[in-house]
Write a protein that holds these residues in place. Structure first.
Motif, mmCIF file in Angstrom:
data_model
loop_
_atom_site.group_PDB
_atom_site.id
_atom_site.type_symbol
_atom_site.label_atom_id
_atom_site.label_comp_id
_atom_site.label_asym_id
_atom_site.label_seq_id
_atom_site.Cartn_x
_atom_site.Cartn_y
_atom_site.Cartn_z
ATOM 1 N N ALA A 18 71.024 36.729 38.288
ATOM 2 C CA ALA A 18 71.435 36.427 36.914
ATOM 3 C C ALA A 18 72.656 35.516 36.822
ATOM 4 O O ALA A 18 72.707 34.610 35.978
ATOM 5 N N PHE A 19 73.655 35.729 37.695
ATOM 6 C CA PHE A 19 74.959 35.099 37.510
ATOM 7 C C PHE A 19 75.370 34.264 38.719
ATOM 8 O O PHE A 19 74.836 34.419 39.822
ATOM 9 N N GLN A 68 76.177 31.935 33.812
ATOM 10 C CA GLN A 68 74.782 32.213 34.151
ATOM 11 C C GLN A 68 74.365 31.316 35.313
ATOM 12 O O GLN A 68 74.851 30.190 35.456
ATOM 13 N N ASN A 69 73.483 31.811 36.141
ATOM 14 C CA ASN A 69 72.991 31.051 37.282
ATOM 15 C C ASN A 69 72.130 29.879 36.797
ATOM 16 O O ASN A 69 71.083 30.102 36.180
ATOM 17 N N PRO A 70 72.543 28.637 37.036
ATOM 18 C CA PRO A 70 71.742 27.497 36.562
ATOM 19 C C PRO A 70 70.325 27.493 37.099
ATOM 20 O O PRO A 70 69.402 27.003 36.445
ATOM 21 N N ALA A 71 70.133 28.042 38.294
ATOM 22 C CA ALA A 71 68.798 28.057 38.896
ATOM 23 C C ALA A 71 67.823 28.901 38.078
ATOM 24 O O ALA A 71 66.620 28.593 38.032
ATOM 25 N N VAL A 72 68.310 29.965 37.430
ATOM 26 C CA VAL A 72 67.387 30.774 36.625
ATOM 27 C C VAL A 72 67.176 30.162 35.243
ATOM 28 O O VAL A 72 66.114 30.346 34.643
ATOM 29 N N ILE A 73 68.170 29.425 34.737
ATOM 30 C CA ILE A 73 67.947 28.681 33.499
ATOM 31 C C ILE A 73 66.779 27.724 33.688
ATOM 32 O O ILE A 73 65.906 27.581 32.816
ATOM 33 N N ASP A 74 66.724 27.089 34.852
ATOM 34 C CA ASP A 74 65.637 26.151 35.145
ATOM 35 C C ASP A 74 64.293 26.836 35.358
ATOM 36 O O ASP A 74 63.264 26.171 35.473
ATOM 37 N N PHE A 128 66.568 31.003 29.223
ATOM 38 C CA PHE A 128 67.324 30.149 28.306
ATOM 39 C C PHE A 128 68.531 30.840 27.695
ATOM 40 O O PHE A 128 69.449 30.185 27.213
ATOM 41 N N HIS A 129 68.531 32.183 27.666
ATOM 42 C CA HIS A 129 69.679 32.973 27.214
ATOM 43 C C HIS A 129 69.962 34.068 28.245
ATOM 44 O O HIS A 129 69.059 34.493 28.975
ATOM 45 N N ASN A 130 71.176 34.571 28.233
ATOM 46 C CA ASN A 130 71.524 35.657 29.151
ATOM 47 C C ASN A 130 70.681 36.896 28.890
ATOM 48 O O ASN A 130 70.363 37.648 29.818
ATOM 49 N N ASP A 131 70.285 37.126 27.625
ATOM 50 C CA ASP A 131 69.538 38.351 27.345
ATOM 51 C C ASP A 131 68.101 38.302 27.841
ATOM 52 O O ASP A 131 67.338 39.252 27.623
ATOM 53 N N VAL A 156 78.714 35.225 28.383
ATOM 54 C CA VAL A 156 77.982 34.542 29.448
ATOM 55 C C VAL A 156 77.664 33.124 28.985
ATOM 56 O O VAL A 156 77.066 32.927 27.927
ATOM 57 N N TYR A 157 78.053 32.141 29.770
ATOM 58 C CA TYR A 157 77.867 30.736 29.380
ATOM 59 C C TYR A 157 77.031 30.014 30.435
ATOM 60 O O TYR A 157 76.931 30.439 31.581
#
Length: 448
Positions: free
Chosen positions: A268-269, A239-245, A249-252, A195-196
């Motif tokens: 998630a994705f 990975q969904n950029p919206a959830v990174i924001d 910060f990691h898929n886990d 997952v990237y």
């Protein structure tokens, strides 16, 4: 059973502190400058590791790294005695000193990406240490991580150790925190999901706007190549950029898998349905077992609740009975929505039948849950026998490490304490004794 998934947990180091170094990690930022309790943190980790072993799993420990990292401070231009280096860094570059005192190697989900021998081209178990280039305090870890992994998995007949990827933003690699393996049985070929967060070489790719995407597609592809994985057994999913924001910060932090179960949040994705179809197709071709997708809807668990409790930073383990259990932080039990969902998930007809809660609050307050604290290593019985036996958890090692922690660790550490020259002596004395306990050789010598 002749095949296992072993968990190797990171032993929390003597300088465990809350410096708030991890931009994008909400818990890390929210608890910045609070006082920590290194002794309690180490003991909480040891209790969890012992409990996993008592459930019937193979459980090991990975040593912490030497901190303060005077080797890096000297490379940054600070000179004189060890005490001089600390004093100068504290006065001239306190944020650099904080980075060089971080105990973040405790989160061994970021230590490396691991591919079991059943998946690789040469039938060896492959390790690639993560370069962790996105954060200074973590980017200084890979060389020591490599030494520790080699001292733990030290038989070249069975284990293949790679150098970490080039230390460039295009190859940002955060290790197993962005890697999940699905399979039928641990000893059979499986499907490795990478997952990237972004495509470094594609300026038109979708990326988060607020927080950095730490894992790149290019890094994931490079590791898959070096481990000798074939296309039929690999999937690259963004990975969904919206959830990174929102602090993922990691898929886990938003998804976790084990054998034939993929447990993930509906947000998630990217391109979720397309990617799930690809996973289903390749899993069916590779693994002789039904695949269970457990999608958690937003109306049951919000992203905010998932991040604050680390619902997905739980461990899913397979018990000797064949049933699966979730290893969750007590934070999950304290959140009504998350607790209600975990009560429900054991009734859904999937292999997950149990939930066990553990207090790892010292780690949680710094941004890492149960899954952050462990590196998953699928192994066969011969490979387990080839592991450095002094790193495998049992009653004797548990007792010895608790005595060692009581002897060497402080029960309170503030940011100001990081400039204390006595901390260097305490940390080095502790780690020198640990190398004897765990038979690690000279893993720290290059830093001195």
């Amino acid at each position: 059973m002749d095949h296992f998934e072993a968990n190797f947990d990171g032993l929390v180091g003597p300088t465990h502190n809350y410096a708030g170094l991890s931009f994008g990690n909400v818990a890390s930022l929210n608890n910045a400058d609070a006082s920590s309790n290194p002794k309690a943190a180490a003991k909480q980790g040891l209790e969890k590791a012992k409990a996993i072993g008592q459930l019937g799993l193979v459980q090991g420990m990975l040593a912490p790294q030497e901190r303060p990292d005077l080797y890096t401070l000297r490379r940054m231009g600070f000179s004189g005695s060890d005490a001089d280096v600390l004093a100068k860094a504290a006065k001239q570059a306190p944020l650099l000193l904080n980075a060089c005192c971080s105990a973040s190697s405790m989160w061994t989900a970021n230590a490396a990406t691991v591919s079991p021998s059943s998946d690789t081209f040469d039938n060896k178990l492959h390790f690639t240490p993560a370069n962790l280039v996105d954060k200074l305090h973590r980017s200084i870890e890979p060389i020591t991580t490599s030494h520790i992994l080699t001292a733990t998995f030290n038989d070249s007949r069975y284990f293949s150790h790679h150098q970490h990827l080039p230390e460039h933003a295009s190859f940002g690699d955060e290790g197993a925190a962005n890697h999940t393996r699905l399979c039928g049985d641990y000893g059979h070929k499986g499907l490795e999901l990478f997952v990237y967060g972004r495509e470094a070489t594609n300026p038109n790719s979708i990326q988060p706007k607020k927080y950095p995407a730490r894992q790149t597609l290019e890094a994931s592809q490079a590791i898959a190549r070096s481990h000798g994985l074939n296309d039929a057994q690999t999937i690259f999913i963004q990975q969904n950029p919206a959830v990174i924001d929102q602090g993922v910060f990691h898929n886990d932090v938003i998804a976790v898998g084990n054998q034939n179960v993929l447990f993930y949040h509906e947000q998630a994705f990217l391109n979720t349905q397309e990617k799930l179809a690809e996973i289903q197709q390749k899993f069916t071709q590779t693994c002789n077992r039904p695949l269970h997708f457990i999608e958690v809807p937003t109306d049951k668990v919000s992203i905010q609740d998932a991040v604050s409790t680390y619902l997905f930073n739980t461990q899913i383990i397979t018990l000797p009975s064949g049933e699966m259990a979730i290893i969750a932080p007590t934070n999950c039990a304290e959140n009504p929505a998350v607790k209600a969902y975990l009560d429900e998930v054991v009734t859904l007809g999937t292999p997950i039948k149990q939930v066990h809660y553990f207090d790892v609050k010292q780690s949680m307050q710094n941004g890492g849950g149960p899954a952050c604290l462990r590196l998953r290593v699928a192994m066969n019985a011969v490979e387990v026998a080839a592991v450095n036996p002094n790193t495998l958890m049992n009653d004797s090692l548990f007792t010895t490490l608790n005595i060692w922690v009581d002897k060497h660790y402080r029960d309170r550490l503030s940011i100001n304490d990081l400039a204390d020259p006595q901390l260097i002596i305490e940390s080095r004395t502790a780690l020198d004794e640990l190398t004897q306990i765990m038979n690690l050789g000279s893993v720290y010598q290059f830093q001195r």
